[in-house]
Each structure stands twice: as structure tokens, then as C-alpha cells.
Enzyme design. Structure first.
Site, PDB file in Angstrom:
ATOM      1  N   ARG A  35      50.568  26.544  40.628  1.00 32.70           N
ATOM      2  CA  ARG A  35      50.807  28.104  40.216  1.00 32.70           C
ATOM      3  C   ARG A  35      50.180  28.484  38.501  1.00 32.70           C
ATOM      4  NH1 ARG A  35      56.471  28.633  40.664  1.00 32.70           N
ATOM      5  NH2 ARG A  35      57.203  28.764  38.243  1.00 32.70           N
ATOM      6  N   LYS A  61      37.981  44.616  45.567  1.00 34.14           N
ATOM      7  CA  LYS A  61      37.254  45.877  45.956  1.00 34.14           C
ATOM      8  C   LYS A  61      35.448  45.722  45.685  1.00 34.14           C
ATOM      9  CE  LYS A  61      41.141  48.932  46.197  1.00 34.14           C
ATOM     10  NZ  LYS A  61      41.552  48.164  46.230  1.00 34.14           N
ATOM     11  N   TYR A  67      45.494  56.010  40.461  1.00 32.25           N
ATOM     12  CA  TYR A  67      45.921  55.541  41.684  1.00 32.25           C
ATOM     13  C   TYR A  67      47.664  56.020  42.084  1.00 32.25           C
ATOM     14  CZ  TYR A  67      46.451  51.505  44.903  1.00 32.25           C
ATOM     15  OH  TYR A  67      47.381  50.735  46.054  1.00 32.25           O
TER      16      TYR A  67
END
Length: 383
Positions: free
Chosen positions: A54, A204, A106
Site C-alpha cells: 500500500r 484518460k 467536472y
């Protein structure tokens, strides 16, 4: 690991992924390290070293270093999604903090601020960043703790003056965060315009293949303390990217410059065709001289104006649905930044509180031949 000299261009840095070589095998390709735990020294459990994936998985490091180099930052952090990265930045604030965001934002972040952010105790003010005097008045009336920039802003592609907004924000002591997902560091480097923290939805353009969900933050030089705090937030909330996803993200980044060059050329050609089409009533693309933010975009964006554009057709919402349903080469799908061109009626994804016109079609331009995309849009508009 060996590192390439900093004088190399972004295209070379990307193609060689900073020139890192696997120390164990001399492989040019990066390794995937799926291990979740790492050997410790029983005689010195507090020694420096890796303990659990992690915090410590080494597969993250090359992609983080490459993105930081591209943005000109002190360091970068990968997250499990763009929203995980965005909310990590907001979780550096205390309850009662004042956040200023642009009116065009957004929708996913707007929803988070209105729900979880409100429950967290954040006070949010929307501002028109095209009106710098109005923004200054807002900041003078109530200094902000964080000012958020998104440019070009999804889905109407408003362009904000990054340097001017940053100057006003720093004048009241605010942290400045810029969402650079649409422009990418190939077109815009917000840190050079005084931004403190750069956000990416790695799902993206950074990945570019529509097969990874990822996010990233890059801190400006001198923001080491902020970077360490964000790393602690990432660990505490478990918002870590998987090793395979980190590897896929790095693989995609290596062609970012080449993809963006083609995408920008295609988008400009398509925007020009749509602007001249009798069935189109409005085209929103910063690369067009008719766009109100074109001049500013030309000063902030190098090598192109991005691959995102929106347009509205004669006949309103029914006509927009007809066009979206008539495309053949272009795919009707959500998200953006992949190899394939996709179209969507954006308001349908944003919900009833959306400010987006219901007839607006959003186009994410890919790397196909521009003439094929133009032919497809032409026949869809005639359907």
C-alpha cells in the site's frame, strides 16, 4: 537505476520512460512487482525499507517519476482513480475550509463537493474565472484555502488564465490545484504558471488505451511537505493503484506525445468541418478562432489544443440523439482520451443538476484517420 539527463525532450523522456533499466535483469522493459509484502530484517524492524504494497510497491516509482519530470514537479503520486487523487487533495483541508471552484467543473467533483465535501464541512464557492475582478472580490470577501482550476473545462472547454488565477489565489494564501487531464503536460505545464499541485485522471490521455482506471498528483518544487502529506492520505484511505495498473499506465504514457500530436490534428480538422456545416449551430473547441478562449489557449497550450470538443446541432436535443445514434465509425460511449473516437450526449451523464445544454454532443477525438471521422460525422448529420 540509471536516469536520462534532464535536458532531453518530453518525447525522448516518454519513449525511454526516463531510461530506467531493471537492475536485476538489465531489461529495458519495466517489471511488474505483484508482491504485497516485503522481507524485513528481524534484528532491526524499524530500518528503512519496504514493508507493504500500500505504501511501498516499486512498480509505482517509474510512472510517478516520469510524470513528475514531464510536469516539472518535485514528485508525483499514483492513485486508484482520478477521483481518489482529487479527493486526496481536498482531504488536506480541515472542516470549515473555503474552496473556490470554477462555474464549469467536472460533474463528478461537483457532486462530491455537494455531498461528501459538505458533510466534511467544506464551504464551496463557484466563480467565473473569466471575470478576474469578480474572482478577486470573492477572495477578498472570504480568503480561500484552496482554489481549483480546470482548463480547458469539461464539457464546454472554457479556458482559464492559470497564471492570473494562481496569483490571485496565492494572494490570499490558498493552495492552487489544476486539473491537467485534458491538456496533458504535452500541451500545458501548470506548475510553470505557479500552480502548487497538478491533478490527472490517468484513465484518460496518460494511459490512452481505455483499459486502466488511475489517478495522479504532481507537487510543484518546494512542496515536499505537501507531497508527504498526500502520500499519508493515500495510505490511510487505501487509494493505491494496483501494480499491473501502474505498469499499464506507464506503458501508455510512453506514446503520449505521439498520440497527442495526432489527436490534436484530428480534432482541429473535425472542429473546422463542423463549424462550416449548415446543420451545426455551435462548435466549442479552443483551437478555433471563434472560441472566446482561443487567444488565451494559444498562450497556454503548446503543440495543439487537445482532443476534446463539443458541438450542438440544429433541431435541439432530438437531433442530437439522432446524430449520436447514426455514427458508424465513431463509437457512442462515455469517458475520453482513448485511441478510438467516442461521442456522447454529455448531460445524460451529469444528472438533473447539470449546467450542460441537453443538446450538446461531446466528442473525444482519437487517432483514426481524420477523413474517416469527418466522413462519419457528415453522414450522421445528414441522417
Amino acid at each position: 537505476m540509471s536516469h536520462t539527463p534532464p535536458a532531453l525532450t518530453p518525447q525522448t523522456l516518454l519513449a525511454q520512460a526516463l531510461g530506467w533499466i531493471d537492475e536485476e535483469t538489465d531489461a529495458l522493459g519495466p517489471a511488474i512487482r505483484p508482491a504485497t509484502t516485503f522481507l524485513r530484517d528481524p534484528a532491526d524492524l524499524g530500518r528503512a525499507g519496504r514493508s507493504f504494497t500500500r505504501d511501498d510497491n516499486p512498480t509505482f516509482l517509474q510512472a510517478e517519476a516520469l510524470l513528475a519530470a514531464l510536469e516539472g514537479g518535485e514528485g508525483g503520486l499514483l492513485f486508484s482513480s482520478g477521483m481518489a487523487a482529487a479527493t486526496a487533495a481536498l482531504h488536506t483541508l480541515r472542516p470549515g475550509a473555503h474552496v473556490v471552484v470554477p462555474t464549469r467543473l467536472y460533474s463528478g467533483l461537483r457532486h462530491w463537493l455537494a455531498t461528501h465535501g459538505a458533510a466534511w464541512g467544506l464551504a464551496v464557492t463557484e466563480a467565473d474565472y473569466g471575470d478576474l475582478a469578480g474572482l478577486k472580490a470573492i477572495l477578498d470577501a472570504r480568503p480561500a484555502d484552496l482554489v481549483w482550476i480546470e482548463t480547458p473545462a469539461n464539457p464546454l472547454w472554457h479556458v482559464s488564465d492559470i497564471s492570473a488565477v494562481s496569483e490571485l489565489a496565492h494572494g490570499c494564501g490558498a493552495l492552487v490545484v489544476a486539473d491537467n487531464t485534458v491538456a496533458t503536460p504535452i500541451l500545458t505545464r501548470p506548475i510553470e504558471r505557479s500552480v502548487d499541485l497538478v491533478l490527472h485522471s490517468g484513465s484518460k490521455y496518460l494511459n490512452g488505451h481505455a483499459d486502466v482506471v488511475a489517478g495522479a498528483l504532481v507537487a510543484a518544487p518546494g512542496q515536499g511537505a505537501l507531497l508527504r502529506r498526500l502520500a499519508a492520505i493515500r495510505n490511510d484511505y487505501g487509494a493505491v493503484l494496483g501494480p499491473f495498473e501502474a505498469w499499464l499506465l506507464l506503458r501508455g504514457m510512453r506514446t503520449l506525445k505521439l498520440r497527442m500530436e495526432t489527436i490534436c490534428r484530428n480534432a482541429l480538422a473535425i472542429a473546422g468541418m463542423l463549424q462550416d456545416h449548415a446543420g451545426v449551430v455551435e462548435v466549442l473547441y479552443p483551437g478555433l478562432a471563434s472560441h472566446p478562449g482561443h487567444g488565451l489557449a494559444a498562450t497556454q497550450m503548446s503543440s495543439g489544443f487537445g482532443g476534446m470538443l463539443s458541438f450542438r446541432v440544429a433541431g435541439g436535443e432530438p437531433a442530437a440523439h439522432r446524430v449520436a445514434g447514426a455514427v458508424r465509425t465513431i463509437r457512442q460511449a462515455i469517458s475520453f482520451g482513448g485511441l478510438e473516437t467516442v461521442i456522447e450526449i454529455r448531460r445524460g451523464m451529469e444528472g438533473p443538476q447539470s449546467h450542460t445544454p441537453p443538446d450538446l454532443l461531446r466528442l473525444s477525438v482519437g487517432i483514426e484517420a481524420a477523413e474517416d471521422l469527418i466522413a462519419d460525422l457528415t453522414q450522421a448529420l445528414a441522417a
